[in-house]
Design a protein around this motif. Structure first.
Motif, PDB file in Angstrom:
ATOM      1  N   VAL A 170      -9.261  12.737  -9.377  1.00 22.84           N
ATOM      2  CA  VAL A 170      -8.831  12.477 -10.758  1.00 22.84           C
ATOM      3  C   VAL A 170      -9.983  12.072 -11.666  1.00 22.84           C
ATOM      4  N   VAL A 171     -10.747  11.069 -11.259  1.00 19.78           N
ATOM      5  CA  VAL A 171     -11.787  10.526 -12.147  1.00 19.78           C
ATOM      6  C   VAL A 171     -12.923  11.525 -12.334  1.00 19.78           C
ATOM      7  N   PHE A 172     -13.458  12.040 -11.226  1.00 21.51           N
ATOM      8  CA  PHE A 172     -14.544  13.028 -11.300  1.00 21.51           C
ATOM      9  C   PHE A 172     -14.242  14.207 -10.377  1.00 21.51           C
ATOM     10  N   PRO A 173     -13.290  15.063 -10.772  1.00 19.67           N
ATOM     11  CA  PRO A 173     -12.959  16.217  -9.927  1.00 19.67           C
ATOM     12  C   PRO A 173     -14.110  17.209  -9.794  1.00 19.67           C
ATOM     13  N   ASP A 174     -15.107  17.112 -10.684  1.00 20.13           N
ATOM     14  CA  ASP A 174     -16.249  18.020 -10.618  1.00 20.13           C
ATOM     15  C   ASP A 174     -17.487  17.349 -10.013  1.00 20.13           C
ATOM     16  N   LEU A 229     -16.958  12.424  -0.802  1.00 18.87           N
ATOM     17  CA  LEU A 229     -16.780  11.963   0.572  1.00 18.87           C
ATOM     18  C   LEU A 229     -15.409  11.340   0.710  1.00 18.87           C
ATOM     19  N   PHE A 230     -14.811  11.507   1.874  1.00 19.16           N
ATOM     20  CA  PHE A 230     -13.509  10.884   2.149  1.00 19.16           C
ATOM     21  C   PHE A 230     -13.638  10.112   3.457  1.00 19.16           C
ATOM     22  N   ALA A 261      -9.731  15.270  -1.460  1.00 22.36           N
ATOM     23  CA  ALA A 261      -9.970  16.431  -2.314  1.00 22.36           C
ATOM     24  C   ALA A 261     -10.290  17.634  -1.432  1.00 22.36           C
ATOM     25  N   ASP A 262      -9.928  18.816  -1.899  1.00 23.20           N
ATOM     26  CA  ASP A 262     -10.131  20.030  -1.099  1.00 23.20           C
ATOM     27  C   ASP A 262     -11.586  20.224  -0.700  1.00 23.20           C
ATOM     28  N   ASP A 263     -12.501  19.816  -1.575  1.00 23.38           N
ATOM     29  CA  ASP A 263     -13.927  20.028  -1.303  1.00 23.38           C
ATOM     30  C   ASP A 263     -14.632  18.750  -0.836  1.00 23.38           C
ATOM     31  N   ALA A 264     -13.866  17.749  -0.412  1.00 23.64           N
ATOM     32  CA  ALA A 264     -14.472  16.510   0.080  1.00 23.64           C
ATOM     33  C   ALA A 264     -14.851  16.643   1.549  1.00 23.64           C
ATOM     34  N   ILE A 265     -15.893  15.943   1.931  1.00 26.70           N
ATOM     35  CA  ILE A 265     -16.349  15.921   3.319  1.00 26.70           C
ATOM     36  C   ILE A 265     -15.790  14.658   3.983  1.00 26.70           C
ATOM     37  N   GLU A 266     -15.044  14.829   5.043  1.00 32.56           N
ATOM     38  CA  GLU A 266     -14.417  13.696   5.721  1.00 32.56           C
ATOM     39  C   GLU A 266     -15.388  13.050   6.701  1.00 32.56           C
ATOM     40  N   ILE A 267     -15.437  11.731   6.670  1.00 32.37           N
ATOM     41  CA  ILE A 267     -16.286  10.979   7.588  1.00 32.37           C
ATOM     42  C   ILE A 267     -15.438   9.923   8.290  1.00 32.37           C
TER      43      ILE A 267
END
Length: 236
Positions: free
Chosen positions: A146-150, A155-156, A206-212
């Motif tokens: 939401v805040v910075f979708p771009d 990271l998640f 987010a779809d393009d987030a990297i999960e850690i």
């Protein structure tokens, strides 16, 4: 030895995740290493929660949402860097509340306050303003969605509920708070549910987030892993 980085451009780094996943810790490390602005959005919601508690708008028996919404214009949140502590502390209407907002009592109500759309709308605008020039590391629940979708890097952070509760329990005990592991674990699980199921901006990857998954990572290993991802963005 910290990894070196080649900083060719300023980027926005969004770090989301469940409570007590170490988002703030790694965000502070990154901001210090890169010379970026760090914004702890969770602290902003905690500040509004503390205000609501102080005004009698919320307790274990009731939550007067309308009164909180009507009072939002009377809430000013700011961050001031504490050179001794090495990080920016949170101020509510000019008063340092860094210690007060970290209590389990505030934690018990913050997800309810953060679920109020009017609260989220007001704080999101402030957060977007803080990061409008990039060169910012921001952590929270909806930064990448939401805040910075771009945001150039999202990271998640995840970890098991037991591991997160133990971290939070140790932190509170070291501060001198009298809490039990069981109540801390329940708070973690309750917050997970409310954060994930609220109607406005629910916590999600987010779809393009990297999960850690840092359930079994120490702070040094986690920072090294994240910094490698940051440096990849700089070299692109």
């Amino acid at each position: 030895m910290p990894l070196k980085h080649i900083q060719l451009k300023k980027i926005t780094i969004a770090i989301d995740g469940f409570s007590s996943t170490g988002k703030s810790t790694v965000a502070k490390q990154l901001a210090k290493h890169l010379g970026y602005i760090y914004v702890d959005t969770g602290a902003m919601y905690r500040a509004v929660t503390l205000f609501a508690m102080q005004q009698g708008f919320i307790d274990k028996d009731h939550f007067n949402v309308d009164k909180l919404i009507a009072a939002l214009d009377n809430i000013t949140i700011s961050f001031k860097f504490n050179e001794t502590a090495g990080f920016a502390e949170v101020y509510l209407n000019g008063v340092n509340i860094e210690k007060e907002i970290r209590t389990l009592e505030v934690s018990q109500f913050v997800s309810q306050v953060a679920a109020v759309s009017e609260v989220r709308s007001q704080l999101v605008k402030q957060q977007q303003q803080m990061g409008k020039d990039k060169g910012v590391v921001m952590d929270g629940r909806d930064i990448g969605t939401v805040v910075f979708p771009d945001a150039e890097l999202k990271l998640f952070m995840i970890a098991s509920a037991d591991k997160r509760a133990q971290r939070r329990f140790d932190e509170l005990i070291n501060r001198g708070d009298k809490v039990s592991f069981e109540e801390v674990l329940k708070n973690v699980e309750d917050r997970d549910y409310v954060d994930s199921h609220r109607e406005d901006s629910p916590l999600r990857k987010a779809d393009d987030a990297i999960e850690i998954d840092n359930s079994d990572l120490d702070l040094e290993s986690q920072f090294k892993k994240v910094l490698e991802l940051v440096n990849t963005k700089f070299s692109n």
